[in-house]
Design a protein around this motif. Structure first.
Motif, PDB file in Angstrom:
ATOM      1  N   VAL A 154      -6.803  -6.677  -3.081  1.00 44.23           N
ATOM      2  CA  VAL A 154      -7.191  -6.264  -4.649  1.00 44.23           C
ATOM      3  C   VAL A 154      -7.759  -4.821  -4.336  1.00 44.23           C
ATOM      4  O   VAL A 154      -8.888  -4.660  -3.929  1.00 44.23           O
ATOM      5  CB  VAL A 154      -8.312  -7.238  -5.215  1.00 44.23           C
ATOM      6  CG1 VAL A 154      -8.340  -6.797  -6.604  1.00 44.23           C
ATOM      7  CG2 VAL A 154      -7.340  -8.756  -5.085  1.00 44.23           C
ATOM      8  N   TYR A 176      -0.244  -6.816  -3.068  1.00 47.94           N
ATOM      9  CA  TYR A 176      -1.313  -6.056  -3.473  1.00 47.94           C
ATOM     10  C   TYR A 176      -1.287  -5.808  -4.895  1.00 47.94           C
ATOM     11  O   TYR A 176      -0.397  -5.668  -5.432  1.00 47.94           O
ATOM     12  CB  TYR A 176      -1.737  -4.648  -2.507  1.00 47.94           C
ATOM     13  CG  TYR A 176      -0.346  -3.927  -2.429  1.00 47.94           C
ATOM     14  CD1 TYR A 176      -0.023  -3.108  -3.639  1.00 47.94           C
ATOM     15  CD2 TYR A 176       0.601  -3.987  -1.489  1.00 47.94           C
ATOM     16  CE1 TYR A 176       0.996  -2.115  -3.663  1.00 47.94           C
ATOM     17  CE2 TYR A 176       1.600  -3.017  -1.762  1.00 47.94           C
ATOM     18  CZ  TYR A 176       1.986  -2.300  -2.600  1.00 47.94           C
ATOM     19  OH  TYR A 176       3.112  -1.339  -2.472  1.00 47.94           O
ATOM     20  N   TRP A 177      -2.446  -5.439  -5.350  1.00 48.80           N
ATOM     21  CA  TRP A 177      -2.566  -4.839  -6.648  1.00 48.80           C
ATOM     22  C   TRP A 177      -3.943  -4.079  -6.930  1.00 48.80           C
ATOM     23  O   TRP A 177      -4.758  -3.836  -6.123  1.00 48.80           O
ATOM     24  CB  TRP A 177      -3.350  -6.170  -7.646  1.00 48.80           C
ATOM     25  CG  TRP A 177      -3.411  -5.934  -8.968  1.00 48.80           C
ATOM     26  CD1 TRP A 177      -2.421  -5.894 -10.127  1.00 48.80           C
ATOM     27  CD2 TRP A 177      -4.664  -5.476  -9.731  1.00 48.80           C
ATOM     28  NE1 TRP A 177      -3.116  -5.445 -11.287  1.00 48.80           N
ATOM     29  CE2 TRP A 177      -4.439  -5.426 -11.102  1.00 48.80           C
ATOM     30  CE3 TRP A 177      -5.920  -5.398  -9.251  1.00 48.80           C
ATOM     31  CZ2 TRP A 177      -5.605  -4.909 -11.850  1.00 48.80           C
ATOM     32  CZ3 TRP A 177      -7.019  -5.195  -9.832  1.00 48.80           C
ATOM     33  CH2 TRP A 177      -6.869  -4.633 -11.404  1.00 48.80           C
ATOM     34  N   ASN A 178      -3.562  -2.897  -7.761  1.00 49.94           N
ATOM     35  CA  ASN A 178      -4.646  -2.190  -8.172  1.00 49.94           C
ATOM     36  C   ASN A 178      -4.383  -1.816  -9.719  1.00 49.94           C
ATOM     37  O   ASN A 178      -3.557  -2.042 -10.321  1.00 49.94           O
ATOM     38  CB  ASN A 178      -4.107  -0.551  -7.588  1.00 49.94           C
ATOM     39  CG  ASN A 178      -5.301   0.238  -7.437  1.00 49.94           C
ATOM     40  OD1 ASN A 178      -6.122   0.083  -6.720  1.00 49.94           O
ATOM     41  ND2 ASN A 178      -5.153   1.316  -8.058  1.00 49.94           N
ATOM     42  N   ARG A 179      -5.637  -1.212 -10.343  1.00 50.21           N
ATOM     43  CA  ARG A 179      -5.672  -1.088 -11.705  1.00 50.21           C
ATOM     44  C   ARG A 179      -4.651  -0.197 -12.406  1.00 50.21           C
ATOM     45  O   ARG A 179      -4.159  -0.162 -13.397  1.00 50.21           O
ATOM     46  CB  ARG A 179      -7.075  -0.757 -12.064  1.00 50.21           C
ATOM     47  CG  ARG A 179      -8.253  -1.968 -11.913  1.00 50.21           C
ATOM     48  CD  ARG A 179      -9.539  -1.338 -12.164  1.00 50.21           C
ATOM     49  NE  ARG A 179      -9.675  -0.998 -13.819  1.00 50.21           N
ATOM     50  CZ  ARG A 179      -9.933   0.339 -14.273  1.00 50.21           C
ATOM     51  NH1 ARG A 179     -10.419   1.222 -13.206  1.00 50.21           N
ATOM     52  NH2 ARG A 179      -9.945   0.440 -15.307  1.00 50.21           N
ATOM     53  N   GLU A 186       2.032   3.595  -3.010  1.00 49.47           N
ATOM     54  CA  GLU A 186       2.647   2.255  -2.635  1.00 49.47           C
ATOM     55  C   GLU A 186       3.958   2.429  -2.051  1.00 49.47           C
ATOM     56  O   GLU A 186       4.286   1.755  -1.205  1.00 49.47           O
ATOM     57  CB  GLU A 186       2.817   1.918  -3.957  1.00 49.47           C
ATOM     58  CG  GLU A 186       1.308   1.487  -4.702  1.00 49.47           C
ATOM     59  CD  GLU A 186       1.367   0.677  -6.191  1.00 49.47           C
ATOM     60  OE1 GLU A 186       2.439   0.805  -6.484  1.00 49.47           O
ATOM     61  OE2 GLU A 186       0.359   0.803  -6.798  1.00 49.47           O
ATOM     62  N   ARG A 193       3.783  -4.814  -4.421  1.00 50.61           N
ATOM     63  CA  ARG A 193       2.724  -5.096  -5.460  1.00 50.61           C
ATOM     64  C   ARG A 193       3.077  -6.047  -6.403  1.00 50.61           C
ATOM     65  O   ARG A 193       4.308  -6.411  -6.665  1.00 50.61           O
ATOM     66  CB  ARG A 193       2.967  -3.559  -6.510  1.00 50.61           C
ATOM     67  CG  ARG A 193       1.870  -3.492  -7.687  1.00 50.61           C
ATOM     68  CD  ARG A 193       2.173  -2.311  -8.292  1.00 50.61           C
ATOM     69  NE  ARG A 193       1.160  -2.508  -9.682  1.00 50.61           N
ATOM     70  CZ  ARG A 193      -0.025  -1.903  -9.747  1.00 50.61           C
ATOM     71  NH1 ARG A 193      -0.458  -1.447  -8.756  1.00 50.61           N
ATOM     72  NH2 ARG A 193      -0.866  -2.101 -10.748  1.00 50.61           N
ATOM     73  N   VAL A 194       1.999  -6.980  -6.681  1.00 49.08           N
ATOM     74  CA  VAL A 194       2.583  -7.851  -7.841  1.00 49.08           C
ATOM     75  C   VAL A 194       1.172  -7.564  -8.739  1.00 49.08           C
ATOM     76  O   VAL A 194       0.380  -6.953  -8.710  1.00 49.08           O
ATOM     77  CB  VAL A 194       2.185  -9.168  -6.897  1.00 49.08           C
ATOM     78  CG1 VAL A 194       3.376  -9.434  -5.974  1.00 49.08           C
ATOM     79  CG2 VAL A 194       0.911  -9.437  -6.468  1.00 49.08           C
ATOM     80  N   GLU A 195       1.340  -8.564  -9.827  1.00 47.99           N
ATOM     81  CA  GLU A 195       0.185  -8.669 -10.759  1.00 47.99           C
ATOM     82  C   GLU A 195      -0.985  -9.430 -10.304  1.00 47.99           C
ATOM     83  O   GLU A 195      -0.819 -10.258  -9.445  1.00 47.99           O
ATOM     84  CB  GLU A 195       0.861  -9.330 -12.123  1.00 47.99           C
ATOM     85  CG  GLU A 195       1.878  -8.428 -12.882  1.00 47.99           C
ATOM     86  CD  GLU A 195       1.203  -7.188 -13.181  1.00 47.99           C
ATOM     87  OE1 GLU A 195      -0.019  -6.950 -13.613  1.00 47.99           O
ATOM     88  OE2 GLU A 195       2.011  -6.193 -12.946  1.00 47.99           O
ATOM     89  N   LEU A 196      -2.352  -9.257 -10.783  1.00 47.95           N
ATOM     90  CA  LEU A 196      -3.388  -9.704 -10.261  1.00 47.95           C
ATOM     91  C   LEU A 196      -3.401 -11.470 -10.186  1.00 47.95           C
ATOM     92  O   LEU A 196      -3.646 -12.017  -9.147  1.00 47.95           O
ATOM     93  CB  LEU A 196      -4.667  -9.382 -10.973  1.00 47.95           C
ATOM     94  CG  LEU A 196      -5.949  -9.606 -10.433  1.00 47.95           C
ATOM     95  CD1 LEU A 196      -5.959  -9.099  -9.116  1.00 47.95           C
ATOM     96  CD2 LEU A 196      -7.118  -9.152 -11.481  1.00 47.95           C
ATOM     97  N   LEU A 199      -1.135 -12.425  -7.524  1.00 45.97           N
ATOM     98  CA  LEU A 199      -1.823 -12.251  -6.173  1.00 45.97           C
ATOM     99  C   LEU A 199      -2.709 -13.316  -5.884  1.00 45.97           C
ATOM    100  O   LEU A 199      -2.669 -13.982  -4.721  1.00 45.97           O
ATOM    101  CB  LEU A 199      -2.539 -11.031  -6.101  1.00 45.97           C
ATOM    102  CG  LEU A 199      -3.109 -10.541  -5.006  1.00 45.97           C
ATOM    103  CD1 LEU A 199      -3.192  -9.076  -5.025  1.00 45.97           C
ATOM    104  CD2 LEU A 199      -4.777 -11.166  -4.643  1.00 45.97           C
TER     105      LEU A 199
END
Length: 323
Positions: A154, A176-179, A186, A193-196, A199
């Protein structure tokens, strides 16, 4: 320049004397070291009067609210670390003509390695096993093999990216996820990347690497934690405020998580009666993620920021527009 460190701590005194005070003196500057606390607003403001700069260790919390406007001689705040905005009102400083500097990316690898160390400590029940042997007992409890499991990271800042790379090197599947979406960064990362919420649902290990801002406070909520697998591990080497600790501790007590590792706390040191210290599936360390010889360079870099500012070439300036 006359510089003051108000929130000094004895554990850092020798490092700062050697790597900051002496080099500053050689460059014609003076740094005065005090081991006080920012909690006393009037005393903190009084201590800073007449100084051109303040060197902030930041273990004692943020500057008092009226500090910047109450020290008319102040020209520079040299922050020892990355998250200066958590301890200094950068926008107010700019409005008063005060420069704020920090030390970007000083301990990414050190903190990332500590996060992985906590993952291993929980997965292989290292501290639990240590206590068993020291007690003269002999019991073998089942651990988790990490290879082939899913690591959820995260935050894809410098530390998060290091953890992603190390997790992939261990043979873990990484999500992983980032705001914010950062395609150029990336594109170079293993995993996806996935949604929180996804994850938390799919990960066997979750490692937190977000800064604390109003937007991230409490982000890792009871709902997200409740969606973790009962066999999952959660590690936090970022900031305590982003995590709902009561919800986490409840899951640990109910054996609805394999375990957790924490290096950060809302109050440091934490009150022991607020921690489930009897839980064998909880590993605790005293905010030492960045404490390596290499990462201690942060103190010297913050000192060099002062010299650069005095010479008219400020480096590592923090600007409110970039936050």
């Amino acid at each position: 320049m006359k510089i003051v460190c108000i929130d000094g701590e004895s554990q850092y005194a020798e490092i700062v004397r050697r790597d900051v005070i002496e080099p500053l003196r050689a460059a014609g500057h003076q740094l005065d070291w005090f081991e006080e606390r920012f909690a006393d607003e009037e005393a903190t403001i009084a201590r800073a009067q007449g100084y051109d700069a303040v060197y902030i260790i930041a273990d004692q919390g943020p500057l008092p609210q009226k500090f910047l406007s109450s020290v008319p001689s102040l020209k520079l705040v040299s922050f020892v670390g990355t998250g200066a905005h958590r301890f200094v009102d950068v926008a107010e400083a700019e409005s008063l003509g005060i420069t704020v500097t920090n030390v970007p990316d000083f301990a990414s690898r050190s903190v990332a390695e500590h996060a992985i160390a906590l993952v291993f400590a929980v997965a292989r029940r290292v501290t639990e096993g240590d206590r068993i042997v020291r007690a003269g007992e002999w019991a073998k409890h089942q651990g988790l093999k990490l290879r082939g499991r899913t690591l959820g990271v995260v935050g894809t800042g410098a530390i998060g990216r290091e953890v992603i790379q190390m997790g992939a090197a261990l043979g873990m599947d990484v999500v992983y996820w980032n705001r914010t979406v950062r395609p150029e960064i990336e594109a170079e990362l293993p995993g996806r990347r996935v949604e929180l919420d996804e994850l938390f649902r799919v990960s066997d290990v979750v490692s937190l690497h977000l800064t604390h801002t109003p937007e991230t406070e409490g982000l890792v909520s009871a709902e997200l934690l409740g969606s973790l697998k009962p066999s999952a591990i959660l590690v936090n080497t970022a900031r305590a405020e982003i995590l709902d600790h009561e919800a986490l501790f409840a899951l640990l007590r109910e054996n609805r998580l394999f375990g957790a590792g924490l290096d950060v706390f809302e109050t440091e040191p934490p009150a022991l009666d607020q921690l489930p210290v009897d839980q064998p599936n909880l590993v605790l360390t005293p905010h030492v993620g960045f404490h390596t010889d290499e990462a201690d360079e942060v103190f010297a870099i913050a000192g060099r920021n002062i010299v650069a500012f005095a010479e008219g070439n400020p480096t590592n300036v923090v600007r409110s527009a970039d936050l």
